[in-house]
Design an enzyme around this catalytic site. Sequence first.
Site, mmCIF file in Angstrom:
data_model
loop_
_atom_site.group_PDB
_atom_site.id
_atom_site.type_symbol
_atom_site.label_atom_id
_atom_site.label_comp_id
_atom_site.label_asym_id
_atom_site.label_seq_id
_atom_site.Cartn_x
_atom_site.Cartn_y
_atom_site.Cartn_z
ATOM 1 N N CYS A 88 16.743 80.667 -13.044
ATOM 2 C CA CYS A 88 15.986 81.374 -13.956
ATOM 3 C C CYS A 88 15.349 82.855 -13.380
ATOM 4 O O CYS A 88 15.088 83.754 -13.820
ATOM 5 C CB CYS A 88 15.237 80.560 -14.808
ATOM 6 S SG CYS A 88 15.779 79.451 -16.080
ATOM 7 N N HIS B 280 25.935 76.163 -14.228
ATOM 8 C CA HIS B 280 26.632 77.279 -13.585
ATOM 9 C C HIS B 280 28.221 76.808 -13.309
ATOM 10 O O HIS B 280 28.509 75.736 -13.039
ATOM 11 C CB HIS B 280 26.084 77.619 -12.155
ATOM 12 C CG HIS B 280 25.634 76.488 -11.328
ATOM 13 N ND1 HIS B 280 24.749 75.565 -11.388
ATOM 14 C CD2 HIS B 280 26.400 76.277 -10.301
ATOM 15 C CE1 HIS B 280 24.652 74.540 -10.698
ATOM 16 N NE2 HIS B 280 25.701 74.844 -9.871
ATOM 17 N N ASN C 275 29.777 71.517 -11.546
ATOM 18 C CA ASN C 275 29.345 70.375 -11.168
ATOM 19 C C ASN C 275 28.247 69.581 -12.058
ATOM 20 O O ASN C 275 27.006 70.559 -12.397
ATOM 21 C CB ASN C 275 28.829 70.266 -9.492
ATOM 22 C CG ASN C 275 29.848 70.672 -8.612
ATOM 23 O OD1 ASN C 275 30.977 70.112 -8.663
ATOM 24 N ND2 ASN C 275 29.540 71.544 -7.751
ATOM 25 N N HIS D 40 31.056 77.889 -11.022
ATOM 26 C CA HIS D 40 31.641 78.343 -9.769
ATOM 27 C C HIS D 40 33.068 78.983 -10.060
ATOM 28 O O HIS D 40 33.878 78.233 -10.407
ATOM 29 C CB HIS D 40 31.785 77.382 -8.497
ATOM 30 C CG HIS D 40 30.399 76.580 -8.144
ATOM 31 N ND1 HIS D 40 29.907 76.609 -7.072
ATOM 32 C CD2 HIS D 40 30.012 75.450 -8.850
ATOM 33 C CE1 HIS D 40 28.863 75.939 -6.965
ATOM 34 N NE2 HIS D 40 28.859 75.108 -7.972
ATOM 35 N N CYS E 112 12.823 77.089 -11.878
ATOM 36 C CA CYS E 112 14.334 77.010 -11.840
ATOM 37 C C CYS E 112 14.600 78.367 -10.989
ATOM 38 O O CYS E 112 14.497 79.537 -11.500
ATOM 39 C CB CYS E 112 14.799 77.061 -13.002
ATOM 40 S SG CYS E 112 16.560 77.381 -13.268
#
Length: 112
Positions: A6, A98, A85, A100, A3
């Site tokens: 990560c 995440h 998203n 934005h 990832c």
Amino acid sequence: MDCIFCKIVSGEIPSKKAYEDENVLAFYDLEPQAPVHILVIPKEHITSAAEIDESNSSVISKIFEAIAKIAKELDLKDGFRVVTNCGDAAGQTVKHLHYHLLGGRDFTWPPG
Ligand code: 5GP
Ligand code: ZN
């Protein structure tokens, strides 16, 4: 786990950090879509907003505390946008949750 985010958390992939605490990391997006474009993530791997539940949701309040701090620090007083998203149809390309944080320009609504 393979990832990208990560690896950013572990330092294996470098990033330009905007904020960090025990549970949350914020760093500048590689392909900014606004004058300010920061990604705010839990250090713990959560795949997307669809995977938030009672066991991991406490980090979400920490993420939004970080967002407010960053917005103050960067003086985004005219406004800013926070977007996550979730899933392919929404355009999620990195499967680590995440948010934005976008600022420094006006945004249209509804989004495309
Ligand atoms: P998504 O499309 O999943 O909502 O957002 C992923 C974001 O991660 C994109 O805006 C993309 O530019 C950013 N991104 C992808 N890989 C990296 C990276 O290695 N470093 C940084 N700083 N941003 C990345
Ligand atoms: Zn991850």
